[in-house]
Design an enzyme around this catalytic site. Structure first.
Site, short mmCIF file in Angstrom:
data_model
loop_
_atom_site.label_atom_id
_atom_site.label_comp_id
_atom_site.label_asym_id
_atom_site.label_seq_id
_atom_site.Cartn_x
_atom_site.Cartn_y
_atom_site.Cartn_z
N HIS A 90 45.94 44.15 38.46
CA HIS A 90 45.76 42.60 38.01
C HIS A 90 46.70 42.41 36.90
CE1 HIS A 90 44.09 38.88 37.18
NE2 HIS A 90 43.83 38.77 38.22
N ASP A 133 40.09 41.10 45.34
CA ASP A 133 40.36 41.33 46.78
C ASP A 133 40.06 42.67 47.21
OD1 ASP A 133 42.99 39.68 45.78
OD2 ASP A 133 41.57 38.98 47.06
C1 SDX Z 1 44.84 38.26 43.04
O1 SDX Z 1 46.79 36.31 38.94
C2 SDX Z 1 45.44 35.92 39.39
O2 SDX Z 1 44.64 35.80 38.83
C3 SDX Z 1 45.28 36.52 40.89
C4 SDX Z 1 43.94 36.54 41.45
C5 SDX Z 1 43.40 35.06 41.44
O3 SDX Z 1 42.12 35.16 41.16
O4 SDX Z 1 44.23 34.01 41.48
O5 SDX Z 1 43.14 37.34 40.52
C6 SDX Z 1 44.05 36.82 42.89
O6 SDX Z 1 46.00 37.70 43.40
C7 SDX Z 1 44.62 39.60 42.73
C8 SDX Z 1 45.50 40.58 43.11
C9 SDX Z 1 45.63 40.74 44.43
N1 SDX Z 1 46.80 41.72 44.69
C10 SDX Z 1 46.80 43.13 44.99
O7 SDX Z 1 45.94 43.62 45.05
C11 SDX Z 1 48.27 43.70 45.59
C12 SDX Z 1 48.43 44.99 44.72
N2 SDX Z 1 48.59 44.54 43.36
C13 SDX Z 1 49.79 44.70 42.90
O8 SDX Z 1 50.91 44.18 43.66
C14 SDX Z 1 49.76 44.21 41.18
O9 SDX Z 1 49.04 45.01 40.55
C15 SDX Z 1 49.58 42.86 41.00
C16 SDX Z 1 50.64 41.80 41.90
C17 SDX Z 1 48.21 42.26 41.04
C18 SDX Z 1 50.12 42.61 39.53
O10 SDX Z 1 51.50 42.96 39.26
P1 SDX Z 1 52.15 43.14 37.87
O11 SDX Z 1 51.11 42.55 36.70
O12 SDX Z 1 53.37 42.30 38.05
O13 SDX Z 1 52.24 44.53 37.69
P2 SDX Z 1 53.63 45.27 38.27
O14 SDX Z 1 53.77 44.89 39.60
O15 SDX Z 1 54.57 45.09 37.13
O16 SDX Z 1 53.04 46.99 37.96
C19 SDX Z 1 52.77 47.48 36.73
C20 SDX Z 1 52.96 49.03 37.24
C21 SDX Z 1 54.15 49.22 38.16
O17 SDX Z 1 54.42 50.82 37.99
P3 SDX Z 1 55.62 51.11 36.93
O18 SDX Z 1 56.77 50.20 37.59
O19 SDX Z 1 55.31 50.59 35.59
O20 SDX Z 1 55.66 52.62 37.18
O21 SDX Z 1 51.81 49.37 37.99
C22 SDX Z 1 52.27 49.78 39.24
C23 SDX Z 1 53.60 49.21 39.55
O22 SDX Z 1 54.19 50.14 40.43
N3 SDX Z 1 51.28 48.96 40.14
C24 SDX Z 1 50.82 49.69 41.37
C25 SDX Z 1 49.95 48.62 41.89
N4 SDX Z 1 49.70 47.69 41.12
C26 SDX Z 1 50.79 47.82 40.12
N5 SDX Z 1 50.76 51.01 41.84
C27 SDX Z 1 50.20 51.36 42.84
N6 SDX Z 1 49.04 50.43 43.36
C28 SDX Z 1 49.26 49.03 42.86
N7 SDX Z 1 48.30 48.29 43.50
#
Ligand code: SDX
Length: 393
Positions: free
Chosen positions: A272, A329
């Site tokens: 998140h 989720d």
């Molecule tokens: C919602 O914003 C909100 O409030 C949203 C929400 C709402 O109520 O409106 O809460 C609802 O959208 C919840 C999130 C649902 N999405 C997912 O579950 C999809 C999987 N999650 C990710 O794609 C990610 O965690 C996000 C999109 C939720 C957040 O993305 P960020 O903050 O931009 O983080 P990032 O993509 O820059 O990741 C940081 C690191 C990365 O690794 P490095 O490049 O630093 O080595 O964490 C890793 C990412 O690769 N990473 C994950 C991961 N999420 C982040 N690795 C594996 N699995 C994951 N799920």
């Protein structure tokens, strides 16, 4: 125009607005709607009361709640012209696509909603109309996808019962409304109702800042929510859990895939932007999932897989370092499934819950008379150059 632009892709460190609606503390895992802790609202309130709280800023008196609920009931019917639009969609059309199209069409039917100087009463009418018609349109988009006749709203029912009836009633048999299901649905919709400046809410505010109608602004929010990184994650979580189950249920293999930089696979439902220790909503939903499944006597093997995944990730340095925990989720799809809601309707359920939040944020943006949203950029393209005739290229 100072010419001094700070780049902040994804707006990770940008406050886009001032808002009095929802308070998040990502470190402490705190979520308040108008100051009330989400844990108390999920336990004691109901979705229509929480919608009133978000939109109008205070918990309603009994009379205020009765008036609000009564006004919504008056507008639940969707006119026949919109049904014709619905009939134009093939049964293969994804319900989220139908929802964004039909909500957007409300501007066509009520063009006065484009007037930025609407009176308070006119704005209120468009709010009530949207709150009222969204569940009908959502249920109808489901009926379209299963080729069943639509059900018309029954206004003697409460909001959640009315929605469930429109979703699942069928002409040749009675539909028994199960109070366990109504209770679980109320809780889920409350937990999704607002979340400050997330992607889809920021979209609603940005589109609304151009004086687009409430309907068009919410339709844009629905499109943003559909993205698998945002609200579409609840559908992606179930598809992921199903894939793991079909692949022998080896969650360790998928943890490894999620950590592999060369593998685009992400653990859906984890991580998140704001919550860095836990998502308070995930905790409540996980507990509710246990309760609902046992109350309904359902033993869903993907719940076991989900818990194994959570356990494995919470003990894996990759996830711990990156502060990746189950988000809202991760468990919600398991409850929706237990309630008989099909996977391609999960993000529609998220939109149904988030609607009062979108409305409240759009209303606040208008009341604060915010300017049209128009960020700048850091230009990295070509410096000036002259046109070259095609024969010389
Ligand atoms: C919602 O914003 C909100 O409030 C949203 C929400 C709402 O109520 O409106 O809460 C609802 O959208 C919840 C999130 C649902 N999405 C997912 O579950 C999809 C999987 N999650 C990710 O794609 C990610 O965690 C996000 C999109 C939720 C957040 O993305 P960020 O903050 O931009 O983080 P990032 O993509 O820059 O990741 C940081 C690191 C990365 O690794 P490095 O490049 O630093 O080595 O964490 C890793 C990412 O690769 N990473 C994950 C991961 N999420 C982040 N690795 C594996 N699995 C994951 N799920």
């Amino acid at each position: 125009d100072s010419g001094y632009i700070t780049l902040d892709s994804g707006y990770k460190n940008t406050g886009a607005t001032k808002s009095a609606i929802t308070f998040l503390d990502g470190e402490q895992g705190i979520l308040h709607y108008r100051g009330y802790p989400i844990e108390q609202l999920a336990e004691k309130s109901n979705f229509i009361e929480v919608a009133y709280l978000l939109i109008y800023g205070a918990l309603p008196t009994a009379q205020e709640l009765e008036d609000f609920s009564g006004k919504i009931k008056m507008h639940t019917l969707v006119n026949e012209d919109m049904r014709k639009i619905l009939d134009g969609f093939p049964s293969t059309a994804h319900p989220m696509g139908i929802l964004s199209a039909l909500i957007s069409s409300l501007t066509a039917f009520y063009p006065e909603s484009l007037n930025p100087n609407q009176t308070k009463e006119e704005v209120d009418l468009s709010i009530i109309r949207l709150m009222a018609k969204m569940p009908t349109i959502a249920a109808w988009s489901y009926k379209n996808s299963v080729g069943h006749p639509v059900n018309y709203p029954k206004n003697k029912l409460d909001y959640c019962s009315n929605f469930l009836h429109m979703m699942f009633a069928f002409p040749t048999e009675d539909y028994e409304i199960n109070p366990v299901v109504v209770d679980a649905l109320n809780k889920l919709l409350i937990l999704h109702a607002d979340h400050e400046q997330n992607c889809s809410t920021s979209t609603v505010r940005l589109v609304g800042s151009a004086n687009a109608s409430l309907y068009s602004s919410v339709s844009a929010g629905i499109s943003a929510l559909w993205g698998p990184l945002h609200g579409g994650a609840n559908q992606a979580v179930i598809e992921m859990l199903e894939a793991i189950k079909a692949d022998g249920g080896d969650s360790k293999k998928y943890i490894a895939k999620a950590k592999d930089k060369d593998d685009p696979f992400r653990l859906m439902g984890f991580g998140h932007r704001v919550y860095k220790n836990f998502d308070p909503r995930a905790r409540i939903i996980k507990k509710a999932a246990d309760e609902v499944l046992s109350a309904l006597g359902i033993n869903d093997p993907i719940l076991t897989i989900a818990m194994e995944l959570e356990e494995a990730a919470l003990n894996d340095p990759y996830f711990v370092e990156r502060k990746l925990y189950p988000n809202v989720d991760f468990y919600s799809g398991i409850i929706y499934r237990a309630l008989g809601i099909p996977t391609d309707m999960f993000t529609v359920m998220f939109a149904l819950g988030r609607l009062p939040g979108w409305i409240a944020q759009w209303k606040e943006m208008r009341e604060q008379k915010e300017p049209i949203g128009r960020p700048r950029q850091i230009y990295t393209g070509e410096t000036e150059r002259n046109y070259v005739d095609i024969e010389k290229r």
